[in-house]
Motif scaffolding. Sequence first.
Motif, PDB file in Angstrom:
ATOM      1  N   TRP A  11      86.219 -48.103 -21.825  1.00  0.00           N
ATOM      2  CA  TRP A  11      85.112 -47.174 -21.605  1.00  0.00           C
ATOM      3  C   TRP A  11      85.544 -45.942 -20.818  1.00  0.00           C
ATOM      4  O   TRP A  11      84.869 -44.914 -20.851  1.00  0.00           O
ATOM      5  CB  TRP A  11      83.975 -47.886 -20.862  1.00  0.00           C
ATOM      6  CG  TRP A  11      83.115 -48.723 -21.756  1.00  0.00           C
ATOM      7  CD1 TRP A  11      83.223 -50.062 -21.983  1.00  0.00           C
ATOM      8  CD2 TRP A  11      82.015 -48.283 -22.557  1.00  0.00           C
ATOM      9  NE1 TRP A  11      82.256 -50.488 -22.872  1.00  0.00           N
ATOM     10  CE2 TRP A  11      81.494 -49.412 -23.235  1.00  0.00           C
ATOM     11  CE3 TRP A  11      81.399 -47.052 -22.753  1.00  0.00           C
ATOM     12  CZ2 TRP A  11      80.404 -49.336 -24.102  1.00  0.00           C
ATOM     13  CZ3 TRP A  11      80.312 -46.976 -23.618  1.00  0.00           C
ATOM     14  CH2 TRP A  11      79.825 -48.109 -24.280  1.00  0.00           C
ATOM     15  N   GLU A  35      76.229 -48.503 -30.067  1.00  0.00           N
ATOM     16  CA  GLU A  35      76.006 -48.312 -28.642  1.00  0.00           C
ATOM     17  C   GLU A  35      74.526 -48.452 -28.318  1.00  0.00           C
ATOM     18  O   GLU A  35      73.687 -47.709 -28.830  1.00  0.00           O
ATOM     19  CB  GLU A  35      76.520 -46.958 -28.185  1.00  0.00           C
ATOM     20  CG  GLU A  35      76.531 -46.803 -26.680  1.00  0.00           C
ATOM     21  CD  GLU A  35      77.411 -45.668 -26.192  1.00  0.00           C
ATOM     22  OE1 GLU A  35      77.307 -45.338 -24.993  1.00  0.00           O
ATOM     23  OE2 GLU A  35      78.188 -45.113 -26.994  1.00  0.00           O
ATOM     24  N   ASN A  66      77.505 -50.732 -17.265  1.00  0.00           N
ATOM     25  CA  ASN A  66      76.552 -50.371 -18.322  1.00  0.00           C
ATOM     26  C   ASN A  66      75.261 -51.178 -18.297  1.00  0.00           C
ATOM     27  O   ASN A  66      74.228 -50.708 -18.791  1.00  0.00           O
ATOM     28  CB  ASN A  66      77.229 -50.483 -19.689  1.00  0.00           C
ATOM     29  CG  ASN A  66      78.195 -49.340 -19.935  1.00  0.00           C
ATOM     30  OD1 ASN A  66      77.978 -48.230 -19.443  1.00  0.00           O
ATOM     31  ND2 ASN A  66      79.261 -49.589 -20.677  1.00  0.00           N
ATOM     32  N   LYS A  84      73.042 -49.345 -15.931  1.00  0.00           N
ATOM     33  CA  LYS A  84      72.734 -48.074 -16.582  1.00  0.00           C
ATOM     34  C   LYS A  84      71.574 -48.250 -17.556  1.00  0.00           C
ATOM     35  O   LYS A  84      70.604 -47.463 -17.546  1.00  0.00           O
ATOM     36  CB  LYS A  84      73.959 -47.544 -17.321  1.00  0.00           C
ATOM     37  CG  LYS A  84      73.684 -46.315 -18.178  1.00  0.00           C
ATOM     38  CD  LYS A  84      74.883 -45.950 -19.042  1.00  0.00           C
ATOM     39  CE  LYS A  84      74.537 -44.829 -20.030  1.00  0.00           C
ATOM     40  NZ  LYS A  84      75.692 -44.475 -20.901  1.00  0.00           N
ATOM     41  N   GLN A 124      78.021 -40.965 -19.254  1.00  0.00           N
ATOM     42  CA  GLN A 124      78.507 -42.130 -18.539  1.00  0.00           C
ATOM     43  C   GLN A 124      77.807 -42.283 -17.188  1.00  0.00           C
ATOM     44  O   GLN A 124      77.486 -41.306 -16.524  1.00  0.00           O
ATOM     45  CB  GLN A 124      80.017 -42.029 -18.300  1.00  0.00           C
ATOM     46  CG  GLN A 124      80.865 -42.442 -19.477  1.00  0.00           C
ATOM     47  CD  GLN A 124      82.284 -42.818 -19.044  1.00  0.00           C
ATOM     48  OE1 GLN A 124      82.742 -42.460 -17.976  1.00  0.00           O
ATOM     49  NE2 GLN A 124      82.974 -43.546 -19.897  1.00  0.00           N
TER      50      GLN A 124
END
Length: 574
Positions: free
Chosen positions: A126, A287, A325, A328, A450
């Motif tokens: 990533w 994604e 993630n 996130k 990101q």
Amino acid sequence: MFDKGTNPLAAGDILNALEAALYRGRIGRRRFMQLALATGASLSAARAMAQEGGDAAITQLYNAQNLADSYDYIVVGSGSGGATVAGRLGETGASVLVLEAGDTDQIEAVLNPAMWPTNLRGERDWGHTADATDKVNGRQLILPMGKVVGGGSSINVQIWARGHKNDFDMWAAEAGDDAWSYDNVLEIYKRIEDWQGTPDADRRGSGGRVWVEQVQDPNPVAPAMLTACESVGIPAYADMNGVMMEREGGAALANVRIKDGRRVNVPQSYLYPVLKQGNVTLLTGTEAMTLIMEGTTCKGVNFVHDGQMKSARATRVILAAGAINTPKMLMLSGIGPKAELDRIGVEARVDLPGVGQNFQDHVLVAGCIWEYKEALPPRNSLAEATFFWKSDGALDGPDMQPFQIEVPYATEVTGPAYTPPAGAWTLSPGLVRPKSRGRVYLESSDPMAQAKVDAQFLSHPDDLKTVVHAIELCREIGNSDAMKDFVKREVMPGALSPAEMQDFAKNAAGTYFHQSCTCKMGRDEMSVVDGKLSVYGVEGLTIADASIMPRATTGNTMAPTVMIGERAADILLA
């Protein structure tokens, strides 16, 4: 599998590539059979591989082209936690959609145990980087995380380290749930393992789906390091996951997920066996963006596949996207600290102040290096011996885990400063009970941007003190009589003043790539999930990755993350 007279390594490499092409639908069964037999594979083996791989490829191709509107479960991420829970759920016949942002793991860079460094900072990573901080002399430490089927189990060093007894007893206390205690976690490990080393009926399992072996035919420098550890008072053990991790620690050769010279990542043990079933869909190159929320109930996932925004609904969503993630996605979906969400313009649905907080990673120093008298090639995954030990006898468990790495391992600062030769080996000091705590945060509500990581490495003064202690201990071991046959000279750091050694530590600090703890399990106001791994205040949402750890385990994190996936499956299927 191979006839006499063939080159097993070369034939194995070719067969790996053929198998990957078959699973991805690039060649058919008949052509696979022809080419597999040409490598020297037996007819029975080729038939079995062709049948299984062909079925899986056809099924997955059909499923990807005919996505359903809803599933029983959607699993975000196919890493150590995601592959485990998806495989377990899929075995029941439930419909499962697995969303993976990366591509196939059936490539040489993943399957060859020695090639793991080539995956870092490339297409299967990533590419996360921690914010710069003066605690590491203004450096931005890299935070590799797997963006490929298998996640970290496909790009990291294949070490199977289950953790210390006290890790899980602490988790159980935090969660108020004895199911997380060491005695109960040990039963999970025993249930899933197929341990190939010295039998230990009290602590190791056999016949399970998870192949674990001790490093085979190690570089002689590795067992020599165990002798060197004993010379400074650190006992050597036959098994790094046995009684050693119920005591003060010790030294041992590594347990690894390698079989017949190939990496065995977690999907091979859990996910691949169910891919030929029509009920499980592994969607790569996909994604996940946000959760579909109706009030405070999670109803599905929005995701990008083949450049198009799509969505699917589910009875239950399992986030297993990793410690960066996963928070996130929660924050982008309105689940997190209200002040943070307000700052980026996301409506707060559930005010959970702990989302993204409590970030932890193990510190790995690169490193203490010695030049060989006569250079020896590295073996297995380049890292074959380790030890766990306390920097302070009052601690309830080891806080240091140095690893011997059979190549020179330095940073962008220490490498140019010391210019280690190619024919050298490293003893990398490691900190596995860091007191420093960081956070994951967002700069915008753009799902394609990101997440940022303010890691705060070495911000707690005890961490720097422990790292310096570990460096000095590694120097003592590396310069001991037991290592003299492998040492021409100490390359770095050498004898330094206390101030110089602290500066070296800051310049040499890196991480173990064990990001964790950002959605911790517990009962206080900073906890994100309860003992059942359900997100507080949200219906229909489970987390099953290293982010739920209240405190990072003592050692490499693949094994405990698999155990977390197993616990999640047990809970969901209860």
